[in-house]
Motif scaffolding. Structure first.
Motif, PDB file in Angstrom:
ATOM      1  N   SER A 162     -16.411 -23.115  -6.596  1.00 54.19           N
ATOM      2  CA  SER A 162     -15.302 -22.610  -5.727  1.00 54.19           C
ATOM      3  C   SER A 162     -14.631 -21.414  -6.256  1.00 54.19           C
ATOM      4  CB  SER A 162     -14.309 -23.985  -5.439  1.00 54.19           C
ATOM      5  OG  SER A 162     -13.779 -24.373  -6.474  1.00 54.19           O
ATOM      6  N   HIS A 163     -14.555 -21.485  -7.685  1.00 56.07           N
ATOM      7  CA  HIS A 163     -14.104 -20.424  -8.372  1.00 56.07           C
ATOM      8  C   HIS A 163     -14.929 -19.964  -9.615  1.00 56.07           C
ATOM      9  CE1 HIS A 163     -10.550 -22.398  -6.345  1.00 56.07           C
ATOM     10  NE2 HIS A 163     -10.247 -21.107  -6.001  1.00 56.07           N
ATOM     11  N   TYR A 164     -14.897 -18.891 -10.065  1.00 52.85           N
ATOM     12  CA  TYR A 164     -15.530 -18.353 -11.110  1.00 52.85           C
ATOM     13  C   TYR A 164     -14.385 -17.811 -12.321  1.00 52.85           C
ATOM     14  CZ  TYR A 164     -20.081 -18.590  -8.656  1.00 52.85           C
ATOM     15  OH  TYR A 164     -21.036 -18.793  -7.952  1.00 52.85           O
ATOM     16  N   ASN A 196     -21.606 -20.022  -2.269  1.00 53.64           N
ATOM     17  CA  ASN A 196     -20.322 -19.755  -1.982  1.00 53.64           C
ATOM     18  C   ASN A 196     -19.862 -18.100  -2.470  1.00 53.64           C
ATOM     19  OD1 ASN A 196     -17.616 -19.923  -0.947  1.00 53.64           O
ATOM     20  ND2 ASN A 196     -16.641 -20.925  -2.975  1.00 53.64           N
ATOM     21  N   TYR A 197     -20.761 -17.298  -2.460  1.00 59.60           N
ATOM     22  CA  TYR A 197     -20.729 -16.061  -2.926  1.00 59.60           C
ATOM     23  C   TYR A 197     -19.918 -15.077  -1.750  1.00 59.60           C
ATOM     24  CZ  TYR A 197     -21.925 -11.414  -4.836  1.00 59.60           C
ATOM     25  OH  TYR A 197     -21.944 -10.124  -5.462  1.00 59.60           O
ATOM     26  N   ARG A 198     -18.857 -14.442  -2.576  1.00 59.31           N
ATOM     27  CA  ARG A 198     -18.009 -13.327  -1.519  1.00 59.31           C
ATOM     28  C   ARG A 198     -18.018 -12.253  -2.168  1.00 59.31           C
ATOM     29  NH1 ARG A 198     -15.122 -18.220  -2.441  1.00 59.31           N
ATOM     30  NH2 ARG A 198     -13.671 -17.233  -3.965  1.00 59.31           N
ATOM     31  N   GLY A 199     -18.840 -11.766  -3.163  1.00 57.94           N
ATOM     32  CA  GLY A 199     -18.394 -10.588  -3.848  1.00 57.94           C
ATOM     33  C   GLY A 199     -17.503 -10.292  -4.642  1.00 57.94           C
ATOM     34  N   LEU A 200     -16.759 -11.270  -5.264  1.00 55.53           N
ATOM     35  CA  LEU A 200     -15.734 -11.087  -6.073  1.00 55.53           C
ATOM     36  C   LEU A 200     -16.153 -10.545  -7.355  1.00 55.53           C
ATOM     37  CD1 LEU A 200     -13.629 -14.386  -5.361  1.00 55.53           C
ATOM     38  CD2 LEU A 200     -13.228 -12.338  -4.199  1.00 55.53           C
ATOM     39  N   ILE A 220     -19.748 -10.958  -9.337  1.00 56.28           N
ATOM     40  CA  ILE A 220     -20.634  -9.834  -9.658  1.00 56.28           C
ATOM     41  C   ILE A 220     -21.014  -9.874 -11.170  1.00 56.28           C
ATOM     42  CG2 ILE A 220     -20.463  -7.283  -9.694  1.00 56.28           C
ATOM     43  CD1 ILE A 220     -18.956  -7.288  -7.103  1.00 56.28           C
ATOM     44  N   ASN A 221     -20.015  -9.885 -12.096  1.00 53.31           N
ATOM     45  CA  ASN A 221     -20.299  -9.837 -13.365  1.00 53.31           C
ATOM     46  C   ASN A 221     -21.114 -11.194 -13.808  1.00 53.31           C
ATOM     47  OD1 ASN A 221     -18.680  -7.613 -13.932  1.00 53.31           O
ATOM     48  ND2 ASN A 221     -16.912  -8.956 -14.546  1.00 53.31           N
ATOM     49  N   PHE A 233     -27.952 -15.253  -2.600  1.00 55.99           N
ATOM     50  CA  PHE A 233     -26.519 -15.127  -2.563  1.00 55.99           C
ATOM     51  C   PHE A 233     -26.204 -15.900  -1.219  1.00 55.99           C
ATOM     52  CE2 PHE A 233     -27.915 -11.578  -5.114  1.00 55.99           C
ATOM     53  CZ  PHE A 233     -27.236 -11.586  -6.107  1.00 55.99           C
ATOM     54  N   THR A 234     -25.634 -17.026  -1.147  1.00 53.28           N
ATOM     55  CA  THR A 234     -25.346 -17.589  -0.141  1.00 53.28           C
ATOM     56  C   THR A 234     -23.975 -17.748   0.279  1.00 53.28           C
ATOM     57  OG1 THR A 234     -27.098 -19.107  -0.370  1.00 53.28           O
ATOM     58  CG2 THR A 234     -25.535 -19.941   1.128  1.00 53.28           C
ATOM     59  N   GLY A 235     -23.130 -17.358   1.392  1.00 60.55           N
ATOM     60  CA  GLY A 235     -22.119 -17.287   1.611  1.00 60.55           C
ATOM     61  C   GLY A 235     -21.501 -17.598   3.255  1.00 60.55           C
ATOM     62  N   GLY A 236     -20.523 -16.940   3.236  1.00 63.67           N
ATOM     63  CA  GLY A 236     -20.061 -16.957   4.677  1.00 63.67           C
ATOM     64  C   GLY A 236     -20.718 -15.911   5.843  1.00 63.67           C
TER      65      GLY A 236
END
Length: 511
Positions: free
Chosen positions: A394-396, A424-428, A432-433, A450-453
């Motif tokens: 949920s968080h990186y 849960n990839y959102r492009g934060l 990205i890093n 990359f799976t997400g919304g």
């Protein structure tokens, strides 16, 4: 004669030459017609009908399947879904009587998934009255056991269930589903099929701890599922010991035992779930799964911890499983999950003991609320033959910067990853890093997903991410990158029922 002159005309056909040509034509064997040569007749086997649809009219095309014996056609029908098997009666008169005598595959969920309990019971009764053949598979909701126990016992007590191969009492797939009734013992006729069962899925039952149950043997049972079942530890191990051909075991939200020990020369897949600490059965029964020990499983390939265990940890110890390829590392509850391979011991994601890497693991799923790149790099050192990595977080980490921090480790780290899935990839920036580390250093990478919304399917979002992730600087020139929208509610393990235990990769989404 000059080269430009036309060729001389052929000699005239004399009477003598004409007679010789007619003699050669008469002496030649008769030619088979072109149509008969291209469509040779294949005689049907005895008892298979004429292949003409039963009404004497030639079918369009050549129907060779209808010429098969009734026993073969019945076996084909029994392996189709229940609705499709019934529809074969509309194919032709040749198929019409086959369904009534073929082994019955009765899946109530496939017949009327939205029907209430009473309507479904009437439908099942009608099918059993119309169908005259043996029952091969019988699948009904477990709710029918509690609402209509006498009716279920009447179904199972029929002589046509004598050679039943698959018996399933199912529960809804809805993750928010909750039952409001007490768990009762299964119907008495359930265990009379022990000699013929190949698949058994028992749900929402309380297995009695008696001598008769402990003495049961299932010589042909391959897949066993216990879901929302109360069973003692001694009974559980006795049932497993009585299955010499067992290949898959699924324990989901079951109670009454603290430890699961596996000693099986045939088992290939084990999936277990420790219930939530707030579940009413935990405080009522008093026992829940706390420990899994793989003592001797030479064929075990998949050891899967399914669903999230909020507040109740499980200690997993692998003593002898040389073919183990897929497993889960769960660190949602601050290190309550412990995985011990002997030479490597994990407490959550922390490596608390390391001697040599685990070379058999090829598929790994990582589940954590806050995922940091340095922890993942440390795990890669412990699983040096890893080919597929599934990450759910949920968080990186705050930044997950790696170019200066981890450049020394990269010299001694050989990343063999072929597939990487980031959920849960959102492009934060931290995501990205994190992804860029593998894009720039995984030399054997083939697919990165990359799976997400919903934004993951947006063309502008994809184009921007391609630029930020620097795909042109990838270490593997054959790598492909995919942005997909998540279409299911499963967190990481896609095991819906006991049949999914045979899937080679239980983390791959096929919804």
């Amino acid at each position: 004669m000059d080269a430009t002159d036309p060729p001389p005309p052929p000699p005239p056909l004399t009477r003598k030459r004409g007679r010789e040509a007619r003699k050669r034509k008469e002496a030649a064997p008769p030619r088979e017609p072109r149509r008969a040569r291209s469509r040779s007749h294949v005689p049907p086997p005895p008892g298979a009908g004429d292949g003409r649809g039963g009404d004497g009219e030639e079918d369009v095309g050549f129907d060779l399947i209808s010429r098969l014996p009734d026993a073969v056609l019945g076996d084909i029908i029994s392996r189709l879904p229940t609705k499709d098997g019934g529809k074969t009666r509309a194919l032709s008169k040749r198929w019409r009587p086959v369904w009534r005598t073929a082994p019955l595959n009765l899946d109530a969920g496939d017949l009327a998934p939205d029907a209430n309990g009473a309507a479904l019971a009437v439908l099942v009764t009608q099918i059993l009255l119309v169908h005259a053949g043996p029952v091969r598979r019988f699948c009904i909701p477990a709710q029918q056991i509690h609402e209509r126990p006498a009716m279920v016992e009447g179904w199972l007590g029929s002589r046509r269930f004598k050679n039943l191969e698959e018996l399933e009492f199912t529960v809804p797939e809805d993750p928010f589903y909750g039952r409001s009734f007490l768990l009762l013992p299964p119907p008495p006729s359930t265990f009379r099929f022990s000699a013929t069962l190949r698949v058994a899925a028992i749900s929402q039952c309380s297995l009695p701890d008696c001598t008769a149950t402990l003495a049961l043997r299932f010589p042909q049972l391959r897949l066993l599922s216990l879901q929302e079942v109360i069973v003692s530890e001694h009974s559980l191990h006795s049932i497993i010991a009585g299955c010499p051909a067992l290949e898959g075991l699924l324990l989901k939200r079951s109670f009454g035992f603290r430890c699961l020990r596996i000693n099986s020369p045939t088992i290939r897949s084990v999936a277990f779930h420790s219930p939530c600490c707030g579940d009413h059965c935990v405080w009522k029964v008093g026992f829940h799964l706390e420990e899994v020990v793989i003592e001797d499983a030479p064929c075990l390939e998949r050891l899967i911890h399914i669903e999230r265990a909020m507040g109740l940890g499980v200690n997993v110890t692998v003593i002898a499983a040389p073919k183990l390829e897929a497993c889960v590392l769960d660190d949602l509850d601050d290190g309550y999950y412990r995985l011990d391979f002997g030479k490597v011991v994990f407490k959550g994601f922390a490596v608390i003991n390391y001697t040599t890497p685990v070379s058999s693991i090829k598929i790994l799923a990582l589940i954590r609320d806050n995922l940091r790149l340095d922890r993942v790099i440390e795990l890669m050192r412990c699983f040096q033959c890893l080919e597929k990595l599934y990450i759910t977080a949920s968080h990186y980490g705050a930044t997950n910067c790696w170019r200066r921090k981890h450049w020394r480790k990269l010299k001694s780290l050989d990343i063999c990853l072929k597939t990487l899935v980031l959920d849960n990839y959102r492009g934060l920036k931290s995501q990205i890093n994190f992804a860029t580390f593998f894009i720039r250093n995984a030399t054997k990478l083939e697919n990165m997903i990359f799976t997400g919304g919903r934004s993951n399917g947006n063309a502008y979002f994809i184009a921007r991410q391609q630029k930020l992730l620097e795909f042109e600087k990838r270490a593997s020139k054959t790598a492909h990158f995919h942005f997909t929208t998540k279409k299911c509610y499963y967190d990481w393990v896609h095991i819906k029922d006991v049949h999914d235990l045979s899937i080679a990769d239980p983390f791959e989404c096929t919804c």
